[in-house]
Design an enzyme around this catalytic site. Structure first.
Site, PDB file in Angstrom:
ATOM      1  N   HIS A 125       0.779  -1.173   0.060  1.00 41.19           N
ATOM      2  CA  HIS A 125       0.138   0.178  -0.015  1.00 41.19           C
ATOM      3  C   HIS A 125       0.952   1.125   0.056  1.00 41.19           C
ATOM      4  O   HIS A 125       2.080   0.987   0.398  1.00 41.19           O
ATOM      5  CB  HIS A 125      -0.991  -0.058   1.363  1.00 41.19           C
ATOM      6  CG  HIS A 125      -1.683   1.061   1.453  1.00 41.19           C
ATOM      7  ND1 HIS A 125      -1.822   2.339   1.800  1.00 41.19           N
ATOM      8  CD2 HIS A 125      -3.161   0.986   1.255  1.00 41.19           C
ATOM      9  CE1 HIS A 125      -2.753   2.770   1.683  1.00 41.19           C
ATOM     10  NE2 HIS A 125      -3.762   2.194   1.454  1.00 41.19           N
ATOM     11  N   ASP A 202       3.126  -4.512   7.736  1.00 43.36           N
ATOM     12  CA  ASP A 202       1.986  -3.804   8.150  1.00 43.36           C
ATOM     13  C   ASP A 202       0.939  -4.870   7.898  1.00 43.36           C
ATOM     14  O   ASP A 202       0.415  -5.781   7.112  1.00 43.36           O
ATOM     15  CB  ASP A 202       1.914  -2.947   6.333  1.00 43.36           C
ATOM     16  CG  ASP A 202       0.649  -2.521   6.150  1.00 43.36           C
ATOM     17  OD1 ASP A 202      -0.201  -2.462   6.973  1.00 43.36           O
ATOM     18  OD2 ASP A 202       0.269  -1.667   5.294  1.00 43.36           O
ATOM     19  N   GLN A 205      -4.275  -5.426   6.980  1.00 43.64           N
ATOM     20  CA  GLN A 205      -5.536  -6.289   6.503  1.00 43.64           C
ATOM     21  C   GLN A 205      -5.274  -7.719   7.289  1.00 43.64           C
ATOM     22  O   GLN A 205      -6.066  -8.695   6.757  1.00 43.64           O
ATOM     23  CB  GLN A 205      -5.224  -6.378   4.779  1.00 43.64           C
ATOM     24  CG  GLN A 205      -5.220  -5.311   4.306  1.00 43.64           C
ATOM     25  CD  GLN A 205      -6.750  -4.624   4.275  1.00 43.64           C
ATOM     26  OE1 GLN A 205      -7.786  -5.507   4.396  1.00 43.64           O
ATOM     27  NE2 GLN A 205      -7.035  -3.510   3.601  1.00 43.64           N
ATOM     28  N   LYS A 228     -10.312  -0.875  10.054  1.00 39.55           N
ATOM     29  CA  LYS A 228     -10.717  -2.113   9.285  1.00 39.55           C
ATOM     30  C   LYS A 228     -10.987  -3.268  10.290  1.00 39.55           C
ATOM     31  O   LYS A 228     -11.370  -4.373  10.098  1.00 39.55           O
ATOM     32  CB  LYS A 228      -9.486  -2.495   8.368  1.00 39.55           C
ATOM     33  CG  LYS A 228      -9.021  -1.362   7.363  1.00 39.55           C
ATOM     34  CD  LYS A 228      -8.041  -1.877   6.541  1.00 39.55           C
ATOM     35  CE  LYS A 228      -7.384  -0.567   5.839  1.00 39.55           C
ATOM     36  NZ  LYS A 228      -8.181  -0.170   4.666  1.00 39.55           N
ATOM     37  N   CYS A 366      -4.680   2.393  -3.729  1.00 41.15           N
ATOM     38  CA  CYS A 366      -3.638   2.839  -3.174  1.00 41.15           C
ATOM     39  C   CYS A 366      -2.333   1.868  -3.225  1.00 41.15           C
ATOM     40  O   CYS A 366      -1.504   1.817  -2.357  1.00 41.15           O
ATOM     41  CB  CYS A 366      -3.969   3.110  -1.513  1.00 41.15           C
ATOM     42  SG  CYS A 366      -4.911   4.528  -1.384  1.00 41.15           S
TER      43      CYS A 366
HETATM   44  N1  PLP Z   1      -1.773  -0.730   4.560  1.00 38.06           N
HETATM   45  C1  PLP Z   1      -2.953  -1.436   3.949  1.00 38.06           C
HETATM   46  C2  PLP Z   1      -2.502  -2.968   3.626  1.00 38.06           C
HETATM   47  C3  PLP Z   1      -4.028  -1.028   3.846  1.00 38.06           C
HETATM   48  O1  PLP Z   1      -5.056  -1.692   3.037  1.00 38.06           O
HETATM   49  C4  PLP Z   1      -4.367   0.443   4.145  1.00 38.06           C
HETATM   50  C5  PLP Z   1      -5.686   0.882   4.036  1.00 38.06           C
HETATM   51  O2  PLP Z   1      -6.261   0.734   3.142  1.00 38.06           O
HETATM   52  C6  PLP Z   1      -3.467   1.001   4.666  1.00 38.06           C
HETATM   53  C7  PLP Z   1      -2.097   0.581   4.743  1.00 38.06           C
HETATM   54  C8  PLP Z   1      -3.612   2.477   5.339  1.00 38.06           C
HETATM   55  O3  PLP Z   1      -4.541   2.537   6.296  1.00 38.06           O
HETATM   56  P1  PLP Z   1      -4.880   3.855   7.008  1.00 38.06           P
HETATM   57  O4  PLP Z   1      -5.484   4.700   5.955  1.00 38.06           O
HETATM   58  O5  PLP Z   1      -6.011   3.324   7.863  1.00 38.06           O
HETATM   59  O6  PLP Z   1      -3.736   4.556   7.703  1.00 38.06           O
END
Ligand code: PLP
Length: 408
Positions: A125, A202, A205, A228, A366
């Protein structure tokens, strides 16, 4: 009896799931984007404002103590939920994005030198790419992409081969939001650790879908986001080794993160408070605590087992759709499916599905570099949670066939 044995009753805990969209029952397949919230979480948030509203860690009056107790209880709950070594290793952030930035600016930037490398996979992401690019641009370091395969799996050998004495940190997504791939994070952490390289996983998910044990994974940093996880937006956490947090300078300055302030010099609070300046999203974190209690009452292993059944049913159903190509089809995957359909733009598909009450995401998720790797500008993505059903999968597949006919 487990709550998962009575899915209609479980779904009734989510007010949003009873909604009708364009006259059709909502089929919510956008859980990787954000999950719906159970009434219990909504109640925890509104109870805070109705009954306990006060600032945390500042007031000695009863309301202040109640608010602080409720807020800090979430730290204990989250520490247990993800297997943190201690509550002091749980730093509250606004989400994953802020947590990665905190590590980039506080941990890495102070010692980053020209020629240093930050290794992140091609399926990250943007939140696990751009903060590293920002600190690399300031210091002359570079962000190196780790390879993935045509089926959307991490090329483990290729990734390990890129680890070298200049590599300062390896960042890897636990479960890819764009592909659904579940990565072999323990293997990569062990390989990095053996070479003295720091690791950040990270888990955005991952934590909503299966049990995670950060201490067993033995990574240096694990990041997650609350929305999430069936909790309010603007909540999240960085789980980090205490020794690293002790050594890291503050990320942002302000109230609460200090021990003593004077114009001659300021001393800082201990972790995690050193990294938590200002008034936080108190109601949101109380909601996160309620969400964790609720998930644990159901049981993450039971949730994972149900989602595995939904995943397999969805995978089989998608395989039978003419002209549909999965983007990423890893052997180890979550119930997250990115796909393209011949002759149909992802946004048009998502719009037609919405007319049938079905919420899927369309776009680049993203994850521009992932889309570039697969040579597609965008995909449609259906992402399921344990409150989804096989009936909803059938409704979705019918609507997909209808949308395809309309767009042909
Ligand atoms: N990393 C992953 C794998 C994600 O799916 C997301 C959100 O879509 C993020 C990071 C970013 O999360 P946040 O926007 O809640 O900081």
């Amino acid at each position: 009896m487990n709550r998962l044995d009575d899915i209609p009753a479980l779904r009734a805990e989510f007010p949003q799931l009873a909604r009708r969209i364009h006259g059709k029952p909502l089929v919510y397949f956008d859980n990787a984007n954000t999950a719906q919230k159970p009434q219990l979480v909504i109640d925890a948030v509104s109870d805070y404002y109705r009954l306990h509203n006060a600032n945390v860690a500042r007031a000695v009056h009863t309301l202040g103590e109640e608010a602080t107790t409720l807020y800090e209880a979430t730290r204990d709950k989250l520490a247990r939920f993800v297997g943190a070594r201690s509550r002091e290793e749980v730093v509250f952030t606004r989400g994953t994005t802020e947590a990665v930035n905190l590590v980039a600016y506080s941990f890495l930037r102070p010692t980053l030198k020209p020629g240093d490398e930050i290794l992140v996979s091609r399926m990250e992401h943007h939140a696990n790419i751009v903060p590293w690019q920002l600190v690399a641009a300031e210091t002359g370091a570079k962000v190196v992409p780790a390879p993935i395969t045509a089926s959307g799996e991490l090329d483990v050998e290729g990734t390990v081969a890129l680890m070298n004495p200049r590599t300062r940190l390896v960042g890897l997504v636990h479960v890819s939001n764009a592909l659904g791939t579940v990565n072999p994070v323990a293997e990569i952490i062990a390989a990095a650790k053996a070479r003295g390289i720091a690791t950040l996983i990270d888990g955005s998910q991952a934590v909503p879908h299966f049990r995670v044990d950060v201490a067993a994974l033995d990574c240096d940093f694990y990041v997650l986001t609350g929305h999430k996880l069936f909790a309010p937006t603007g909540t999240g956490a960085l789980i980090a080794r205490r020794a690293l947090l002790d050594a890291m300078p503050p990320f942002m300055g302000g109230g609460e993160m200090i021990r003593k302030v004077s114009f001659e010099g300021t001393t800082f609070n201990d972790p995690p408070h050193k990294f938590e300046p200002g008034t936080p999203n108190i109601a949101g974190f109380i909601g996160l605590g309620a969400a964790i209690d609720w998930l644990q009452a159901i049981g993450m292993d039971a949730i994972a087992a149900r989602e595995a059944r939904l995943r397999d049913a969805m995978r089989a159903a998608l395989a039978a759709v003419d002209g549909l190509r999965l983007v990423g089809d890893a052997r180890a995957r979550a119930a997250v499916f990115s796909f393209v359909v011949e002759g149909a733009h992802a946004h048009d598909l998502a719009t037609l599905l919405d007319h049938d009450g079905i919420a899927v995401r369309s776009g680049h998720h993203c994850a521009h570099p992932t889309m570039q790797f697969f040579g597609v500008p965008a995909t449609a993505r259906a992402s399921l949670a344990f409150y989804n059903t096989e009936d909803e999968i059938a409704v979705f597949i019918d609507a997909l066939a209808k949308a395809r006919r309309m767009l042909a």
